[in-house]
Design a protein around this motif. Structure first.
Motif, PDB file in Angstrom:
ATOM      1  N   ASP A  20      81.030  45.575  69.607  1.00  0.00           N
ATOM      2  CA  ASP A  20      80.979  44.908  70.912  1.00  0.00           C
ATOM      3  C   ASP A  20      81.135  45.961  71.988  1.00  0.00           C
ATOM      4  O   ASP A  20      82.222  46.482  72.213  1.00  0.00           O
ATOM      5  N   ILE A  21      80.020  46.305  72.612  1.00  0.00           N
ATOM      6  CA  ILE A  21      80.038  47.343  73.623  1.00  0.00           C
ATOM      7  C   ILE A  21      80.335  46.692  74.963  1.00  0.00           C
ATOM      8  O   ILE A  21      79.442  46.235  75.666  1.00  0.00           O
ATOM      9  N   GLY A  22      81.599  46.627  75.324  1.00  0.00           N
ATOM     10  CA  GLY A  22      81.946  45.999  76.582  1.00  0.00           C
ATOM     11  C   GLY A  22      83.440  45.814  76.715  1.00  0.00           C
ATOM     12  O   GLY A  22      84.209  46.230  75.860  1.00  0.00           O
ATOM     13  N   GLU A  23      83.827  45.206  77.818  1.00  0.00           N
ATOM     14  CA  GLU A  23      85.228  44.994  78.101  1.00  0.00           C
ATOM     15  C   GLU A  23      85.451  43.545  78.494  1.00  0.00           C
ATOM     16  O   GLU A  23      84.670  42.958  79.225  1.00  0.00           O
ATOM     17  N   SER A  24      86.523  42.971  77.975  1.00  0.00           N
ATOM     18  CA  SER A  24      86.950  41.645  78.381  1.00  0.00           C
ATOM     19  C   SER A  24      88.436  41.737  78.667  1.00  0.00           C
ATOM     20  O   SER A  24      89.210  42.149  77.798  1.00  0.00           O
ATOM     21  N   MET A  25      88.830  41.386  79.877  1.00  0.00           N
ATOM     22  CA  MET A  25      90.222  41.608  80.263  1.00  0.00           C
ATOM     23  C   MET A  25      90.682  40.551  81.258  1.00  0.00           C
ATOM     24  O   MET A  25      89.874  39.834  81.862  1.00  0.00           O
ATOM     25  N   ARG A  26      91.993  40.503  81.414  1.00  0.00           N
ATOM     26  CA  ARG A  26      92.628  39.670  82.431  1.00  0.00           C
ATOM     27  C   ARG A  26      93.662  40.535  83.137  1.00  0.00           C
ATOM     28  O   ARG A  26      94.464  41.204  82.490  1.00  0.00           O
ATOM     29  N   PHE A  27      93.637  40.529  84.459  1.00  0.00           N
ATOM     30  CA  PHE A  27      94.576  41.352  85.211  1.00  0.00           C
ATOM     31  C   PHE A  27      94.969  40.632  86.495  1.00  0.00           C
ATOM     32  O   PHE A  27      94.321  39.672  86.917  1.00  0.00           O
ATOM     33  N   GLU A  28      96.045  41.126  87.112  1.00  0.00           N
ATOM     34  CA  GLU A  28      96.539  40.555  88.360  1.00  0.00           C
ATOM     35  C   GLU A  28      96.243  41.499  89.517  1.00  0.00           C
ATOM     36  O   GLU A  28      96.257  42.721  89.355  1.00  0.00           O
ATOM     37  N   LEU A  29      95.974  40.903  90.683  1.00  0.00           N
ATOM     38  CA  LEU A  29      95.671  41.683  91.881  1.00  0.00           C
ATOM     39  C   LEU A  29      96.443  41.093  93.052  1.00  0.00           C
ATOM     40  O   LEU A  29      96.329  39.900  93.346  1.00  0.00           O
ATOM     41  N   VAL A  48      75.887  43.283  81.805  1.00  0.00           N
ATOM     42  CA  VAL A  48      76.143  41.944  82.341  1.00  0.00           C
ATOM     43  C   VAL A  48      77.642  41.804  82.589  1.00  0.00           C
ATOM     44  O   VAL A  48      78.457  42.206  81.751  1.00  0.00           O
ATOM     45  N   GLY A  49      78.000  41.247  83.728  1.00  0.00           N
ATOM     46  CA  GLY A  49      79.409  41.047  84.054  1.00  0.00           C
ATOM     47  C   GLY A  49      79.671  39.653  84.598  1.00  0.00           C
ATOM     48  O   GLY A  49      78.800  39.046  85.228  1.00  0.00           O
ATOM     49  N   LYS A  50      80.875  39.161  84.343  1.00  0.00           N
ATOM     50  CA  LYS A  50      81.281  37.846  84.833  1.00  0.00           C
ATOM     51  C   LYS A  50      82.754  37.911  85.210  1.00  0.00           C
ATOM     52  O   LYS A  50      83.574  38.417  84.445  1.00  0.00           O
ATOM     53  N   TYR A  51      83.089  37.401  86.397  1.00  0.00           N
ATOM     54  CA  TYR A  51      84.477  37.404  86.848  1.00  0.00           C
ATOM     55  C   TYR A  51      84.839  36.029  87.401  1.00  0.00           C
ATOM     56  O   TYR A  51      84.013  35.343  88.005  1.00  0.00           O
ATOM     57  N   LYS A 123      79.913  43.488  79.715  1.00  0.00           N
ATOM     58  CA  LYS A 123      79.246  43.883  78.478  1.00  0.00           C
ATOM     59  C   LYS A 123      78.054  44.785  78.789  1.00  0.00           C
ATOM     60  O   LYS A 123      77.375  44.605  79.795  1.00  0.00           O
ATOM     61  N   THR A 124      77.816  45.711  77.867  1.00  0.00           N
ATOM     62  CA  THR A 124      76.748  46.683  78.056  1.00  0.00           C
ATOM     63  C   THR A 124      75.962  46.863  76.764  1.00  0.00           C
ATOM     64  O   THR A 124      76.525  46.783  75.674  1.00  0.00           O
ATOM     65  N   GLY A 125      74.671  47.113  76.910  1.00  0.00           N
ATOM     66  CA  GLY A 125      73.843  47.406  75.745  1.00  0.00           C
ATOM     67  C   GLY A 125      73.552  46.177  74.913  1.00  0.00           C
ATOM     68  O   GLY A 125      73.158  45.130  75.424  1.00  0.00           O
ATOM     69  N   VAL A 126      73.767  46.299  73.598  1.00  0.00           N
ATOM     70  CA  VAL A 126      73.464  45.207  72.673  1.00  0.00           C
ATOM     71  C   VAL A 126      74.287  43.970  72.994  1.00  0.00           C
ATOM     72  O   VAL A 126      73.799  42.840  72.936  1.00  0.00           O
ATOM     73  N   ALA A 127      75.558  44.167  73.342  1.00  0.00           N
ATOM     74  CA  ALA A 127      76.445  43.032  73.615  1.00  0.00           C
ATOM     75  C   ALA A 127      76.017  42.251  74.849  1.00  0.00           C
ATOM     76  O   ALA A 127      76.400  41.096  75.022  1.00  0.00           O
ATOM     77  N   ALA A 128      75.215  42.876  75.729  1.00  0.00           N
ATOM     78  CA  ALA A 128      74.816  42.210  76.967  1.00  0.00           C
ATOM     79  C   ALA A 128      73.657  41.239  76.765  1.00  0.00           C
ATOM     80  O   ALA A 128      73.360  40.439  77.650  1.00  0.00           O
ATOM     81  N   LYS A 129      73.008  41.294  75.614  1.00  0.00           N
ATOM     82  CA  LYS A 129      71.866  40.415  75.373  1.00  0.00           C
ATOM     83  C   LYS A 129      72.324  39.015  74.975  1.00  0.00           C
ATOM     84  O   LYS A 129      73.290  38.855  74.233  1.00  0.00           O
ATOM     85  N   ASP A 130      71.613  38.021  75.473  1.00  0.00           N
ATOM     86  CA  ASP A 130      71.890  36.629  75.113  1.00  0.00           C
ATOM     87  C   ASP A 130      71.050  36.300  73.881  1.00  0.00           C
ATOM     88  O   ASP A 130      69.897  35.885  73.980  1.00  0.00           O
ATOM     89  N   TRP A 131      71.657  36.490  72.706  1.00  0.00           N
ATOM     90  CA  TRP A 131      70.898  36.324  71.463  1.00  0.00           C
ATOM     91  C   TRP A 131      70.525  34.867  71.204  1.00  0.00           C
ATOM     92  O   TRP A 131      69.510  34.583  70.574  1.00  0.00           O
ATOM     93  N   SER A 132      71.324  33.942  71.693  1.00  0.00           N
ATOM     94  CA  SER A 132      70.990  32.529  71.496  1.00  0.00           C
ATOM     95  C   SER A 132      69.707  32.170  72.237  1.00  0.00           C
ATOM     96  O   SER A 132      68.864  31.425  71.733  1.00  0.00           O
ATOM     97  N   MET A 133      69.539  32.729  73.447  1.00  0.00           N
ATOM     98  CA  MET A 133      68.319  32.475  74.206  1.00  0.00           C
ATOM     99  C   MET A 133      67.119  33.146  73.550  1.00  0.00           C
ATOM    100  O   MET A 133      66.016  32.600  73.531  1.00  0.00           O
ATOM    101  N   ILE A 134      67.353  34.349  73.005  1.00  0.00           N
ATOM    102  CA  ILE A 134      66.259  35.045  72.321  1.00  0.00           C
ATOM    103  C   ILE A 134      65.796  34.248  71.110  1.00  0.00           C
ATOM    104  O   ILE A 134      64.600  34.085  70.858  1.00  0.00           O
ATOM    105  N   ALA A 135      66.767  33.729  70.355  1.00  0.00           N
ATOM    106  CA  ALA A 135      66.422  32.942  69.168  1.00  0.00           C
ATOM    107  C   ALA A 135      65.694  31.661  69.555  1.00  0.00           C
ATOM    108  O   ALA A 135      64.723  31.250  68.916  1.00  0.00           O
TER     109      ALA A 135
END
Length: 214
Positions: A20-29, A48-51, A123-135
């Motif tokens: 999994d080429i990417g980061e998933s995190m929770r932080f406080e600001l 691909v990023g989501k916040y 997520k970056t690279g392979v992990a950024a692809k939506d494989w369900s949509m591709i399928a």
């Protein structure tokens, strides 16, 4: 022996598929503060990023104080995404420049200070692809889809190896340049020290000659 090797290959392939080429995190600001997160992305790699701001009072509307400004920039300062006064958002792009891409979060200053919790998935690279949509779009079978994942994973690893090799060559070149500059600096430092020592000896000799001690 053949079965053992085949099993080993399948295990390795399975592990590669789990990469999994990417980061998933929770932080406080805290309000009025800024937090930046960097990701090293290769040229032509998809990311691909989501916040999302976590609601402190589940079941109730998000407070008006819980708003963010989010900016995603390239290594050369080009903007890929800007979310102004938002509580959630997404971004997706293909990197034109290789290097550290930065996502910065900040909030307006408030009195008293407010702490905001943020969920961030990048997520970056392979992990950024939506494989369900591709399928779904390609109507491919499960085996074919797994092979596509494997192919993209191997390609990503191959590109990453070349990227690391380029970075290693850059570091070696930097080390050579640094060593050359240090050698030059050491030489000039030695010349200066010898010159100062010579001047001191000449000054002392002149002083003693004037005092008729020599």
């Amino acid at each position: 022996m053949f079965r053992l090797n085949l099993g080993l290959v399948l295990i390795i392939l399975g592990l590669m598929l789990e990469i999994d080429i990417g980061e998933s995190m929770r932080f406080e600001l805290e309000s009025g503060k800024t937090k930046c997160i960097s990701e090293d992305i290769n040229t032509n790699a998809m990311t691909v990023g989501k916040y999302t701001i976590v609601n402190p009072n589940e079941g109730y509307p998000l407070p008006d104080s819980h708003k963010l400004t989010v900016r995603v920039t390239s290594p050369y300062g080009n903007n890929y995404h800007l979310g102004d006064h938002v509580d959630s958002g997404t971004f997706a792009f293909t990197a034109v420049e290789g290097g550290d891409h930065t996502t910065c979060f900040w909030t307006i200053d408030q009195k008293p200070p407010v702490r905001i919790t943020i969920d961030f998935d990048w997520k970056t690279g392979v992990a950024a692809k939506d494989w369900s949509m591709i399928a779904k779009k390609g109507q491919v079978e499960t085996t074919e889809l797994e092979l596509k994942k494997l192919y993209d994973t191997v390609t990503s690893i191959h590109e990453e190896m070349f990227h690391l090799r380029e970075r290693e060559e850059e570091m070696q070149q930097l080390n050579r340049e640094t060593n050359s500059k240090m050698a030059t600096l050491s030489f000039f430092s030695l010349v200066v020290c010898l010159s100062v020592a010579g001047l001191q000896i000449w000054h002392l000799k002149t002083f003693f000659e004037r005092k008729k001690l020599l």
